[in-house]
Design a protein around this motif. Sequence first.
Motif, PDB file in Angstrom:
ATOM      1  N   LEU A 283       0.839  -1.205   0.000  1.00 55.24           N
ATOM      2  CA  LEU A 283       0.000   0.000   0.000  1.00 55.24           C
ATOM      3  C   LEU A 283       0.870   1.249   0.000  1.00 55.24           C
ATOM      4  O   LEU A 283       0.619   2.206  -0.748  1.00 55.24           O
ATOM      5  CB  LEU A 283      -0.926  -0.004   1.210  1.00 55.24           C
ATOM      6  N   VAL A 284       1.893   1.252   0.846  1.00 52.64           N
ATOM      7  CA  VAL A 284       2.781   2.417   0.928  1.00 52.64           C
ATOM      8  C   VAL A 284       3.524   2.621  -0.386  1.00 52.64           C
ATOM      9  O   VAL A 284       3.811   3.754  -0.790  1.00 52.64           O
ATOM     10  CB  VAL A 284       3.768   2.244   2.107  1.00 52.64           C
ATOM     11  N   ALA A 311      -6.840  -1.080   8.575  1.00 57.00           N
ATOM     12  CA  ALA A 311      -7.308   0.280   8.845  1.00 57.00           C
ATOM     13  C   ALA A 311      -7.928   0.375  10.233  1.00 57.00           C
ATOM     14  O   ALA A 311      -7.708   1.363  10.965  1.00 57.00           O
ATOM     15  CB  ALA A 311      -8.313   0.708   7.781  1.00 57.00           C
ATOM     16  N   GLN A 312      -8.672  -0.650  10.620  1.00 58.81           N
ATOM     17  CA  GLN A 312      -9.290  -0.652  11.940  1.00 58.81           C
ATOM     18  C   GLN A 312      -8.237  -0.712  13.044  1.00 58.81           C
ATOM     19  O   GLN A 312      -8.332  -0.009  14.054  1.00 58.81           O
ATOM     20  CB  GLN A 312     -10.239  -1.846  12.058  1.00 58.81           C
ATOM     21  N   ALA A 313      -7.211  -1.529  12.834  1.00 52.18           N
ATOM     22  CA  ALA A 313      -6.161  -1.665  13.836  1.00 52.18           C
ATOM     23  C   ALA A 313      -5.391  -0.359  14.035  1.00 52.18           C
ATOM     24  O   ALA A 313      -4.953  -0.033  15.146  1.00 52.18           O
ATOM     25  CB  ALA A 313      -5.203  -2.783  13.438  1.00 52.18           C
ATOM     26  N   LEU A 314      -5.233   0.411  12.942  1.00 46.89           N
ATOM     27  CA  LEU A 314      -4.471   1.654  13.027  1.00 46.89           C
ATOM     28  C   LEU A 314      -5.360   2.867  13.252  1.00 46.89           C
ATOM     29  O   LEU A 314      -4.852   3.994  13.380  1.00 46.89           O
ATOM     30  CB  LEU A 314      -3.643   1.838  11.739  1.00 46.89           C
ATOM     31  N   GLY A 315      -6.686   2.668  13.248  1.00 49.32           N
ATOM     32  CA  GLY A 315      -7.604   3.781  13.464  1.00 49.32           C
ATOM     33  C   GLY A 315      -7.698   4.709  12.284  1.00 49.32           C
ATOM     34  O   GLY A 315      -7.894   5.923  12.450  1.00 49.32           O
ATOM     35  N   SER A 316      -7.613   4.179  11.088  1.00 46.12           N
ATOM     36  CA  SER A 316      -7.644   5.006   9.874  1.00 46.12           C
ATOM     37  C   SER A 316      -9.075   5.171   9.381  1.00 46.12           C
ATOM     38  O   SER A 316      -9.864   4.216   9.381  1.00 46.12           O
ATOM     39  CB  SER A 316      -6.791   4.368   8.780  1.00 46.12           C
ATOM     40  N   GLY A 317      -9.387   6.367   8.910  1.00 50.78           N
ATOM     41  CA  GLY A 317     -10.705   6.636   8.375  1.00 50.78           C
ATOM     42  C   GLY A 317     -10.739   6.758   6.874  1.00 50.78           C
ATOM     43  O   GLY A 317     -11.808   6.904   6.289  1.00 50.78           O
ATOM     44  N   SER A 318      -9.578   6.734   6.202  1.00 48.39           N
ATOM     45  CA  SER A 318      -9.540   6.857   4.748  1.00 48.39           C
ATOM     46  C   SER A 318      -8.298   6.144   4.211  1.00 48.39           C
ATOM     47  O   SER A 318      -7.358   5.838   4.948  1.00 48.39           O
ATOM     48  CB  SER A 318      -9.502   8.329   4.329  1.00 48.39           C
ATOM     49  N   ARG A 319      -8.302   5.926   2.919  1.00 45.65           N
ATOM     50  CA  ARG A 319      -7.164   5.245   2.284  1.00 45.65           C
ATOM     51  C   ARG A 319      -5.907   6.097   2.383  1.00 45.65           C
ATOM     52  O   ARG A 319      -4.810   5.591   2.672  1.00 45.65           O
ATOM     53  CB  ARG A 319      -7.507   4.954   0.815  1.00 45.65           C
TER      54      ARG A 319
END
Length: 336
Positions: A283-284, A311-319
């Motif tokens: 992804l990066v 994303a859930q584990a890192l608390g991300s709300g967007s790509r």
Amino acid sequence: MFRTLGGGDLGTNRDKATHPHAVTEMCEEGGRLYADALRAGRIARTEVESAPCLLEFALLHPDPDDSEWLRPLPAPVALAQRLSPLEREIAERRRLSIQLADTFEPFMMLSSRMAATADSITVLEGGERINAALNLATTQCQTEVLTVQPSDRLSEKNLLRGLERDRPLIERGVRIRTLYQHTARYNPEKLAYVAQLANGKAEYRTVDELVERLIICDETVAFIPTRDDQQVALEVRQPGLVRYLIKVFEFMWDRAVPLSAGGRYETAPDGITEIQHSIAKLLVEGHVDEAIARRLGMNVRTCRAHIAKLAQALGSGSRAQLGYLIAQSGMLDRDR
């Protein structure tokens, strides 16, 4: 009566309907009457009415002194008449074969030199030809087979064929080393396949990414696909290229982990699984979901499910935020 070389019947349509014969098979009635005519020197016309083929093939001809009788053609003469066109055809084909040999003779030495060096790269088109070449190579293999097997929908269908090819190798004492992607650890079909073959002569390891399929036999021949549908492949016997491909395999093998060592690939201390770690790295690097799924050997739906968990584990709300959080989390430092 007799059958021609090509199987045709030389009789008339009327004869075929009432008394059919082939030109190289004497019928019982015709043979008996012809033999009687040869012994007696002649035979009455009325006697041969049941075998009109004798006249049709000129084995009998009218007696010039008495029209009620027929005289036999001597067997050597009859045989010579029928052999003559065949011998002419054979002579003509022999002449053509000599001409062909003379035409290709200047190139034979060049081909011999190519075969002697064995520096060949052959294009194999079609699944049947590819599998035939693989079967021949594995049948001739004496020491070791190296394989790289990325996961895809086609590879799952080939597990049974691979089992049929690999089992005889192991029974002959040939060593097999196979590289899969980490996703193989969650694939029941592959695990069942490995369970049937895993022993001292068969080893299986996994890595996060595999570029393409590869098979190497005895350090002499390698097979690599040239199309995604696996319907065209290269059979490589150029020693330098084969050695290079072996080095590539050994590089990946040294960085892979035995399939039996599953613990490391469950959940890391940061709560991220090894597969999710591999996804994060891609992804990066900017890869889209489809490319990530293809490189890691999983379907797109599974890939997106892992991305959602990441994303859930890192608390991300967007790509976009997910890429930033991955970089900030330090999880990729494990690769350094």
